[in-house]
Design a protein around this motif. Structure first.
Motif, PDB file in Angstrom:
ATOM      1  N   GLU A  43      33.431  42.319  43.758  1.00 48.72           N
ATOM      2  CA  GLU A  43      34.023  41.224  42.976  1.00 48.72           C
ATOM      3  C   GLU A  43      35.154  40.542  43.737  1.00 48.72           C
ATOM      4  O   GLU A  43      35.310  39.328  43.674  1.00 48.72           O
ATOM      5  N   GLU A  47      35.021  36.567  44.620  1.00 43.28           N
ATOM      6  CA  GLU A  47      36.105  35.718  44.129  1.00 43.28           C
ATOM      7  C   GLU A  47      36.758  34.939  45.264  1.00 43.28           C
ATOM      8  O   GLU A  47      37.235  33.821  45.081  1.00 43.28           O
ATOM      9  N   LEU A  96      25.852  38.879  40.721  1.00 42.58           N
ATOM     10  CA  LEU A  96      27.157  38.683  41.346  1.00 42.58           C
ATOM     11  C   LEU A  96      27.095  37.961  42.692  1.00 42.58           C
ATOM     12  O   LEU A  96      27.912  37.111  42.993  1.00 42.58           O
TER      13      LEU A  96
END
Ligand code: UTP
Length: 294
Positions: A43, A47, A96
């Protein structure tokens, strides 16, 4: 300057510090409250704008590949039971990133793990993050490394300041000239220097951004490492790059906290910190900890 699009996450090690828990279960999959460690790492990369995540796994690491894959049966069950929030979360995980898996057939060291991703990375800068630790920072550690790369155009090592002598037995330390606030032009990089021998208090804990020069530099270290029965570490590649005159900078991660989940005590601290931040469990955990007769 080429855009930083790819991240390699080595996750093929044995996790001997965590045995027997890691005999059949990857340490990267140990949960921090309700998410496995490696999901925090992925993540962070996403990001920061990383487009492709290259996971280096091994035959004993199937659970990692499955975690980031679709799970039709589970999704159908959650939908049938009306558990829509959980369904969305499970689907989000598989969407993701653009994941690529490459297997390291033998755990020959964390530098070797990067080398097996060479063909997938190609002639591009690449971020490397460990699969068993992470840094909570604002902006994220990966973003801070990319910003530094875009400014200096060099390979970047990221780290934290520490004066704890015990840390000198665990991490690599850099020495060199300070060129900006929290930025060092590295001339020395010593892995686990030992108490009193570190060239500075900047410990490179995890998180690197390499120019493609790293690959030849790692290859050149093979005769002195793997060929002699030793592991090939990324540090060997970094030192070879510097010998070639390639610039390496180290940055101190700003506004960050390092969570070393690869060790038992680091893992326990991480779980407690995140439990205290997690909205489902924080108040009960706080009460429980306060009530302990320590
Ligand atoms: P560590 O240095 O913590 O190694 O790796 P390890 O072997 O897993 O753990 P211990 O020391 O035996 O407990 C940092 C990251 O690099 C990966 C690990 O899976 C971890 O995510 N790694 C390490 C590889 O992918 N391949 C290797 O050969 C070694």
């Amino acid at each position: 300057m080429k855009k930083v699009r790819k991240a390699v996450i080595p996750a093929a090690g044995f996790g001997t510090r965590f045995l027997p828990a890691t005999k059949a279960m990857p340490k990267e999959m140990l949960p921090v409250v309700d998410k496995p460690i490696i999901q925090y790492v992925v993540e962070e990369a996403i990001e920061a704008g990383i487009e492709q995540v290259i996971l280096v796994t091994g035959w004993h690491k199937r659970a990692i590949e499955d975690h980031f894959d679709k799970h039709f049966e589970l999704e159908a069950r959650l939908e049938k039971d009306g558990k829509m929030e959980m369904l969305e979360e499970v689907q989000r995980i598989s969407e993701l990133a653009n994941f690529v898996y490459v297997r390291q057939k033998e755990a020959l060291g964390n530098g070797h793990a990067l080398l097996v991703a060479r063909e997938i990375v190609g002639d591009e800068p690449v971020v490397m993050l460990w699969g068993d630790d992470f840094v909570a920072a604002k902006p994220s550690r990966t973003r801070q490394m990319i910003d530094a790369y875009e400014k200096y155009g060099t390979s970047i090592l990221s780290g934290i300041r520490t004066t704890n002598p015990e840390d000198t037995k665990k991490y690599g330390y850099v020495g060199g000239k300070k060129i900006d606030e929290g930025v060092i032009d590295v001339s020395q990089f010593i892995e686990k220097p030992g108490p009193g021998k570190a060239p500075s208090d900047l410990a490179v804990v995890s998180g690197f951004l390499f120019t493609p020069d790293i690959f030849d530099a790692l290859e050149r270290a093979i005769p002195d490492t793997i060929d002699k029965g030793k592991e090939l570490y990324y540090v060997d590649g970094v030192n070879n790059m510097m010998k070639d005159g390639k610039k390496v900078h180290a940055i101190e991660i700003k506004n960050g906290k390092y969570y070393d989940c690869g060790s038992k005590i680091g893992y326990l601290k991480t779980v407690i910190d995140h439990g205290l931040m997690h909205e489902d469990v924080n108040s009960e955990l706080r009460d429980y900890l306060k009530g302990l007769d320590l």
